[in-house]
Structures are given as structure tokens and as C-alpha cells.
Design a protein around this motif. Sequence first.
Motif, mmCIF file in Angstrom:
data_model
loop_
_atom_site.group_PDB
_atom_site.id
_atom_site.type_symbol
_atom_site.label_atom_id
_atom_site.label_comp_id
_atom_site.label_asym_id
_atom_site.label_seq_id
_atom_site.Cartn_x
_atom_site.Cartn_y
_atom_site.Cartn_z
ATOM 1 N N LEU A 223 8.006 -18.333 -44.231
ATOM 2 C CA LEU A 223 6.702 -17.700 -44.055
ATOM 3 C C LEU A 223 6.597 -17.016 -42.696
ATOM 4 N N THR A 224 7.145 -17.641 -41.666
ATOM 5 C CA THR A 224 7.122 -17.051 -40.328
ATOM 6 C C THR A 224 7.954 -15.776 -40.284
ATOM 7 N N ALA A 225 9.130 -15.800 -40.901
ATOM 8 C CA ALA A 225 9.959 -14.602 -40.945
ATOM 9 C C ALA A 225 9.226 -13.467 -41.648
ATOM 10 N N GLY A 226 8.542 -13.794 -42.741
ATOM 11 C CA GLY A 226 7.779 -12.780 -43.454
ATOM 12 C C GLY A 226 6.683 -12.177 -42.595
ATOM 13 N N ALA A 227 5.972 -13.033 -41.861
ATOM 14 C CA ALA A 227 4.899 -12.549 -40.981
ATOM 15 C C ALA A 227 5.454 -11.652 -39.881
ATOM 16 N N PHE A 228 6.597 -12.036 -39.327
ATOM 17 C CA PHE A 228 7.204 -11.260 -38.251
ATOM 18 C C PHE A 228 7.701 -9.907 -38.760
ATOM 19 N N ILE A 229 8.386 -9.909 -39.904
ATOM 20 C CA ILE A 229 8.909 -8.663 -40.465
ATOM 21 C C ILE A 229 7.754 -7.730 -40.848
ATOM 22 N N HIS A 230 6.690 -8.302 -41.366
ATOM 23 C CA HIS A 230 5.490 -7.512 -41.677
ATOM 24 C C HIS A 230 4.941 -6.859 -40.409
ATOM 25 N N HIS A 231 4.889 -7.636 -39.330
ATOM 26 C CA HIS A 231 4.403 -7.112 -38.052
ATOM 27 C C HIS A 231 5.264 -5.951 -37.561
#
Length: 398
Positions: A223-231
Motif C-alpha cells: 500500500l505504501t509503494a502504491g501511495a508513493f508511486i501515485h505521488h
Amino acid sequence: MTRRALFSPRFAAAALAGLFLAGSPALAQQCGGDFRQFLAGVKQEAVAKGLSARAADQTLAGAQIDRKVLSRDRAQGVFKLTFLDFSKRVISGYRMKNGAANMKKYAGIFQRTQQDYGVPAPVITAFWALETDFGAVQGDFNTVNALATLAHDCRRPHLFRPQLIAAIEMVQHGDLDPRNTTGAWAGEIGMVQMLPEDIIKFGKDGDGDGHVKLKESASDAILTAGAFIHHLGWRKGEPWLQEVTVPQNLDWASTGLDKTRTGAQWASLGVQPRWGQISANLPASLLLPQGRKGPAFLAYPNYNIYLEWNQSFIYTTTAAYFATRLAGAPVYNAGNPEQGLNDAQMKQLQTKLTNKGYDVGKIDGILGSGTRAAVQDVQQKLGMPADAWPTPALLNRL
């Protein structure tokens, strides 16, 4: 694996050597000099930013210079490998099998991640595999020592000093143990290897335990990786990389990351997909990692997110290609690339290009973006196929 901490252009000119001012937090010693005095300045800055003196002491009291970190920082030989050599080395049957298994095992959290952030499971899974073999190899460098070493070193203090401050904040939150938390030599932590500042800004609790534990929790890491890549700017529902075949009469000077056409325009020139359909309306660059006789890829806007994660062309292209494989694409057509240059020849080429006025960056034997651009320009001027792949023939011509 070396990552964005090392390659991001935001930090290319960050190292200001020998700044030994004392006094107010803004004038605290920035790098070099007595290590304990340096740490005292870090504590002073952390407290000025609202962190507790106790957390700073807890974090920094036992910090030490790690000479192995400095050695790793100076030697990044993996990026001298060609795309074919590197991709064959890291995209193994084991990683393909376990990638598919993990996407199935964590299907629920992957679905939530895609819903919330638009990032597909194969994209995150490829990073997860390449960074740590799905958490199995997360690095054994003490994180605080690594960050303190690189912050104290005057090569890139403006990158690593804030990360050391962020580590103090993580200690204050109870999310980092300064004595026992380990990770990569450059200070990244967890299954997807993220720096403390990014963990603080984008960390997500995927398993609902009230903490962000990227070392232990796959759900938190995903989930953190997804949030970071989205950012970083990921565009939901769009492709990132697509293998293609190219006609041999193509204008090779039109290839490369700095040149784009729409998918439809590439198709009109005879570029055809090996898998799926070309996205006709999206801008795309034609990548030839080993020249016109090797594999060829269309790189869509989402490919640029990989470059935000890591500025190495070989790593990012491999990671993006790996994600397409996890999404169902076939093994690439390796082709029959022309012979490239060895390390000594590449340095000789870079020296020659520099003498001709090209900015190739450091003479390091790495075929980076600056060297590729210079090679393509020189090839064009010499009447050679301008595919940005340096060969002994080009070196001899120079």
C-alpha cells in the motif's frame, strides 16, 4: 539495489563540501569534521524542527561511521551491465513464479491499492522482487549508521542529512529501532526499500495494526509503494512499457527518451507491438537499450515514474519490462545486438566525447543518458546509424 536516493537529478548538485559553521540550527555543521560535533548539530536541527531531544539522543547516541557504506557509495558497478545482461540476471524463473504467487496471495491489498492509487499489482510486484526478493534480502546495514555516514560525508549531505532527521522522527513515533533496524547501504528500509522521509510522508498501514512496518508487513509495503508511486505521477489505466518490432529503415535519430511521437505515428512508421495493442493516442518514446539490432520498446508517460524511482536507465527499463512480464507479456526478442564497449573502452569514449564538448557527466564507464545522447549526436554527424548504442566501430571513428 541502488535507487532514487542516488540518481534523482534534484540532488545532483547538493554536495557542498566543508561547511563547518556553528551556532544557530540553521548554521549547524553540515558535513565533515568531527563526527560527534556533526551529530550534535543534527540533534540541534532536529529539536529546532519540533522533535524531542530524547528521540534525537536515542537515535544518535550510538551512531558510527560505516566505512563499508562509503565503499558501496563509490562503487556502483552493476550499472555497467548491458540491458540484456542485467535483465537476464535479475528476472529469474524464481522471481516470476513467486511474483505470480504473491500477487495471488495479496490480491485483496493489491486490489485496494489499485482502487486507491491506480497502480497495478505487476508494477509494485516487480519493484518488490528486484529490491528485496519479496522481503527476503532487505540489507544488513544499520540504518542510522548508514544515514549518519552519508550525511557526514560531504559528497551529498543535502540529500542524507534530512533523511537522518526523518529517522529521528521515526524513532519518536516508535517505527524505527536505532540499534536494530537494518536496511540497504544508502539508508532505505523495508520490502520496497524506501527512505525515512518517504516513509513518513507516504507510509500506509495496510494491515490495520496502527503502525507502518515496511520490513515485516507485506500489506504495509504494498500500500505504501502504491501511495508513493501515485505521488510520483502515475497515470491510472495507462501502460508503461511495450515491446515492439521496428523496421530496419527507421530514422534511428528519432529514437530515445528525449523524443516522442504518438503511438499511432509510430505505427505509421512500421513499429508494431509484440504483445497487446499500441496506445494510439498516447505519446511514446522508442527505446533501443542495445541499439537497433537488440530489443525495442515503446515507453509511455508512466515509464517516467520508473525514472523517478531510480535514474538508472538499465534498472528502470528492466523493472518496467519485468512488470509487463508479470502482466502477461512474453519474453523479449533479444535480437543480435552489435558488440558494445568494455569498461575501459567506455571511459575512453566518454573522454573523447568530453573533449569534443559533450556533457557526459562523470567519466565512469556507465552508459547513462548524457553519454547516450552524445553518442547519438556523434553517430548522426558521422553518417552512422544514430541508435545511441556505442560500438568499437564508433570509438575507432572518433
